[in-house]
Design a protein around this motif. Sequence first.
Motif, PDB file in Angstrom:
ATOM      1  N   ASP A 267     -13.161   7.699   9.214  1.00  0.00           N
ATOM      2  CA  ASP A 267     -13.420   8.711  10.333  1.00  0.00           C
ATOM      3  C   ASP A 267     -12.492   8.328  11.409  1.00  0.00           C
ATOM      4  O   ASP A 267     -12.628   9.200  12.428  1.00  0.00           O
ATOM      5  CB  ASP A 267     -15.048   8.264  10.515  1.00  0.00           C
ATOM      6  CG  ASP A 267     -15.350   6.951  10.713  1.00  0.00           C
ATOM      7  OD1 ASP A 267     -14.635   6.028  10.502  1.00  0.00           O
ATOM      8  OD2 ASP A 267     -16.495   6.585  11.190  1.00  0.00           O
ATOM      9  N   ARG A 268     -12.088   7.267  11.617  1.00  0.00           N
ATOM     10  CA  ARG A 268     -11.058   7.063  12.834  1.00  0.00           C
ATOM     11  C   ARG A 268      -9.651   7.276  12.633  1.00  0.00           C
ATOM     12  O   ARG A 268      -8.734   7.113  13.318  1.00  0.00           O
ATOM     13  CB  ARG A 268     -11.151   5.341  13.336  1.00  0.00           C
ATOM     14  CG  ARG A 268     -12.683   5.219  14.154  1.00  0.00           C
ATOM     15  CD  ARG A 268     -12.573   3.858  14.408  1.00  0.00           C
ATOM     16  NE  ARG A 268     -13.399   2.989  13.520  1.00  0.00           N
ATOM     17  CZ  ARG A 268     -13.086   1.781  13.290  1.00  0.00           C
ATOM     18  NH1 ARG A 268     -12.457   1.054  14.216  1.00  0.00           N
ATOM     19  NH2 ARG A 268     -13.732   0.942  12.398  1.00  0.00           N
ATOM     20  N   GLY A 269      -9.467   8.027  11.328  1.00  0.00           N
ATOM     21  CA  GLY A 269      -7.944   8.259  11.035  1.00  0.00           C
ATOM     22  C   GLY A 269      -7.146   7.020  10.330  1.00  0.00           C
ATOM     23  O   GLY A 269      -5.737   7.139  10.285  1.00  0.00           O
ATOM     24  N   VAL A 270      -7.924   6.033   9.952  1.00  0.00           N
ATOM     25  CA  VAL A 270      -7.021   4.745   9.863  1.00  0.00           C
ATOM     26  C   VAL A 270      -6.979   4.966   8.059  1.00  0.00           C
ATOM     27  O   VAL A 270      -8.010   5.268   7.512  1.00  0.00           O
ATOM     28  CB  VAL A 270      -7.873   3.527  10.015  1.00  0.00           C
ATOM     29  CG1 VAL A 270      -6.905   2.277   9.489  1.00  0.00           C
ATOM     30  CG2 VAL A 270      -7.844   3.431  11.735  1.00  0.00           C
ATOM     31  N   THR A 271      -5.880   4.570   7.798  1.00  0.00           N
ATOM     32  CA  THR A 271      -5.649   4.629   6.122  1.00  0.00           C
ATOM     33  C   THR A 271      -6.348   3.632   5.642  1.00  0.00           C
ATOM     34  O   THR A 271      -6.274   2.443   5.940  1.00  0.00           O
ATOM     35  CB  THR A 271      -3.961   4.418   5.904  1.00  0.00           C
ATOM     36  OG1 THR A 271      -3.353   5.702   6.288  1.00  0.00           O
ATOM     37  CG2 THR A 271      -3.886   4.404   4.241  1.00  0.00           C
ATOM     38  N   VAL A 272      -7.185   3.990   4.467  1.00  0.00           N
ATOM     39  CA  VAL A 272      -8.108   3.167   3.713  1.00  0.00           C
ATOM     40  C   VAL A 272      -7.442   3.291   2.224  1.00  0.00           C
ATOM     41  O   VAL A 272      -7.067   4.390   1.679  1.00  0.00           O
ATOM     42  CB  VAL A 272      -9.428   3.145   3.856  1.00  0.00           C
ATOM     43  CG1 VAL A 272     -10.054   3.004   5.432  1.00  0.00           C
ATOM     44  CG2 VAL A 272      -9.946   4.715   3.529  1.00  0.00           C
ATOM     45  N   VAL A 273      -7.922   1.997   1.446  1.00  0.00           N
ATOM     46  CA  VAL A 273      -7.672   2.290   0.091  1.00  0.00           C
ATOM     47  C   VAL A 273      -8.907   2.218  -0.694  1.00  0.00           C
ATOM     48  O   VAL A 273      -9.873   1.574  -0.433  1.00  0.00           O
ATOM     49  CB  VAL A 273      -6.896   0.884  -0.426  1.00  0.00           C
ATOM     50  CG1 VAL A 273      -6.583   0.716  -1.791  1.00  0.00           C
ATOM     51  CG2 VAL A 273      -5.368   0.871   0.320  1.00  0.00           C
TER      52      VAL A 273
ATOM     53  N   ILE B 134       0.726  -1.154   0.089  1.00  0.00           N
ATOM     54  CA  ILE B 134       0.004  -0.033   0.014  1.00  0.00           C
ATOM     55  C   ILE B 134       0.657   1.364   0.139  1.00  0.00           C
ATOM     56  O   ILE B 134       0.593   2.225  -0.602  1.00  0.00           O
ATOM     57  CB  ILE B 134      -0.925  -0.173   1.250  1.00  0.00           C
ATOM     58  CG1 ILE B 134      -2.062  -1.166   0.880  1.00  0.00           C
ATOM     59  CG2 ILE B 134      -1.407   1.445   1.507  1.00  0.00           C
ATOM     60  CD1 ILE B 134      -3.179  -1.289   1.989  1.00  0.00           C
ATOM     61  N   LYS B 135       2.091   1.335   0.604  1.00  0.00           N
ATOM     62  CA  LYS B 135       2.860   2.358   0.876  1.00  0.00           C
ATOM     63  C   LYS B 135       3.327   2.692  -0.606  1.00  0.00           C
ATOM     64  O   LYS B 135       3.677   3.830  -1.029  1.00  0.00           O
ATOM     65  CB  LYS B 135       4.098   2.064   1.584  1.00  0.00           C
ATOM     66  CG  LYS B 135       3.755   2.140   3.046  1.00  0.00           C
ATOM     67  CD  LYS B 135       5.045   1.756   4.074  1.00  0.00           C
ATOM     68  CE  LYS B 135       4.623   1.774   5.412  1.00  0.00           C
ATOM     69  NZ  LYS B 135       5.633   1.633   6.262  1.00  0.00           N
ATOM     70  N   LYS B 136       3.478   1.622  -1.380  1.00  0.00           N
ATOM     71  CA  LYS B 136       4.051   1.983  -3.028  1.00  0.00           C
ATOM     72  C   LYS B 136       2.837   2.498  -3.853  1.00  0.00           C
ATOM     73  O   LYS B 136       3.153   3.018  -4.970  1.00  0.00           O
ATOM     74  CB  LYS B 136       4.504   0.712  -3.415  1.00  0.00           C
ATOM     75  CG  LYS B 136       5.515   0.234  -2.880  1.00  0.00           C
ATOM     76  CD  LYS B 136       6.172  -1.073  -3.611  1.00  0.00           C
ATOM     77  CE  LYS B 136       7.220  -1.844  -2.653  1.00  0.00           C
ATOM     78  NZ  LYS B 136       7.613  -3.131  -3.246  1.00  0.00           N
ATOM     79  N   LEU B 137       1.665   2.554  -3.519  1.00  0.00           N
ATOM     80  CA  LEU B 137       0.372   3.164  -3.971  1.00  0.00           C
ATOM     81  C   LEU B 137       0.520   4.478  -4.105  1.00  0.00           C
ATOM     82  O   LEU B 137       0.764   5.212  -3.088  1.00  0.00           O
ATOM     83  CB  LEU B 137      -1.005   2.583  -3.648  1.00  0.00           C
ATOM     84  CG  LEU B 137      -1.483   1.075  -3.720  1.00  0.00           C
ATOM     85  CD1 LEU B 137      -2.557   0.846  -2.874  1.00  0.00           C
ATOM     86  CD2 LEU B 137      -1.444   0.736  -5.151  1.00  0.00           C
TER      87      LEU B 137
ATOM     88  N   ASP C  11      -0.950   8.505  -3.970  1.00  0.00           N
ATOM     89  CA  ASP C  11      -1.817   9.094  -2.865  1.00  0.00           C
ATOM     90  C   ASP C  11      -3.427   9.129  -3.408  1.00  0.00           C
ATOM     91  O   ASP C  11      -4.160   9.200  -2.616  1.00  0.00           O
ATOM     92  CB  ASP C  11      -1.276  10.339  -2.346  1.00  0.00           C
ATOM     93  CG  ASP C  11       0.069  10.312  -1.398  1.00  0.00           C
ATOM     94  OD1 ASP C  11       0.135   9.314  -0.997  1.00  0.00           O
ATOM     95  OD2 ASP C  11       0.556  11.403  -1.637  1.00  0.00           O
ATOM     96  N   GLU C  12      -3.525   8.856  -4.514  1.00  0.00           N
ATOM     97  CA  GLU C  12      -4.729   9.220  -4.975  1.00  0.00           C
ATOM     98  C   GLU C  12      -5.609   8.067  -4.798  1.00  0.00           C
ATOM     99  O   GLU C  12      -6.970   8.004  -4.700  1.00  0.00           O
ATOM    100  CB  GLU C  12      -4.999   9.583  -6.792  1.00  0.00           C
ATOM    101  CG  GLU C  12      -4.131   7.936  -7.553  1.00  0.00           C
ATOM    102  CD  GLU C  12      -4.223   8.399  -8.881  1.00  0.00           C
ATOM    103  OE1 GLU C  12      -5.368   8.440  -9.751  1.00  0.00           O
ATOM    104  OE2 GLU C  12      -3.184   8.587  -9.506  1.00  0.00           O
ATOM    105  N   TYR C  13      -5.176   6.683  -4.325  1.00  0.00           N
ATOM    106  CA  TYR C  13      -5.813   5.550  -4.131  1.00  0.00           C
ATOM    107  C   TYR C  13      -5.862   5.465  -2.536  1.00  0.00           C
ATOM    108  O   TYR C  13      -6.695   4.604  -2.049  1.00  0.00           O
ATOM    109  CB  TYR C  13      -4.943   4.248  -4.491  1.00  0.00           C
ATOM    110  CG  TYR C  13      -4.753   4.417  -6.081  1.00  0.00           C
ATOM    111  CD1 TYR C  13      -5.955   4.482  -6.932  1.00  0.00           C
ATOM    112  CD2 TYR C  13      -3.614   4.214  -6.631  1.00  0.00           C
ATOM    113  CE1 TYR C  13      -5.613   4.480  -8.272  1.00  0.00           C
ATOM    114  CE2 TYR C  13      -3.130   4.423  -7.979  1.00  0.00           C
ATOM    115  CZ  TYR C  13      -4.277   4.529  -8.710  1.00  0.00           C
ATOM    116  OH  TYR C  13      -4.235   4.515 -10.042  1.00  0.00           O
ATOM    117  N   LEU C  14      -5.359   6.531  -1.919  1.00  0.00           N
ATOM    118  CA  LEU C  14      -5.549   6.225  -0.466  1.00  0.00           C
ATOM    119  C   LEU C  14      -6.209   7.420   0.101  1.00  0.00           C
ATOM    120  O   LEU C  14      -6.518   8.426  -0.366  1.00  0.00           O
ATOM    121  CB  LEU C  14      -4.033   6.234   0.203  1.00  0.00           C
ATOM    122  CG  LEU C  14      -2.988   5.485  -0.356  1.00  0.00           C
ATOM    123  CD1 LEU C  14      -1.666   5.488   0.231  1.00  0.00           C
ATOM    124  CD2 LEU C  14      -3.775   4.124   0.076  1.00  0.00           C
TER     125      LEU C  14
END
Length: 150
Positions: free
Chosen positions: A36-42, A24-27, A29-32
């Motif tokens: 509402d809890r501040g967790v990274t989602v794809v 996911i770190k290689k994706l 930013d447009e995909y991330l």
Amino acid sequence: MKKMTVTELSEAFGVTRQAMNNRIKKLSDEYLAKNDRGVTVVNEDGIKRLEKHYGKVILEDRTDKNQEAEKNSVNIDFDKIITQLIEDKNTEISRLSDQIAMKDHQIAEKDKQLDQQQQLTAKALTEREQTLLELEQEKSKGFFAKLFRK
């Protein structure tokens, strides 16, 4: 739009959380995004990129679902049309059957009338022949026989 966390994605693709986090770190930013809890989602587009990478589909293709729904709708419409056509044909068959029954009755009546007419004609011919015979007999009698009806 469907969004999934690192944990959800790692479970769905069958890889470790750490391996998914690295991917996911290689994706871009447009995909991330952050939930509402501040967790990274794809997002869906990012998930589709991951599906290509792992060679596994985890999201249902909405267009396939829409096409399937449209196909089912069309099938239902065809079923309604076919049902209506069958009902219309059955109504027409019933109407024609009634007409045939009426015509059969009319033919039977005409046959009866024709039979009566033939009987009357035969009776009239018989009576005519009888009258002609009687006239012939009268002609052959002499004057006194005719006079005294013998």
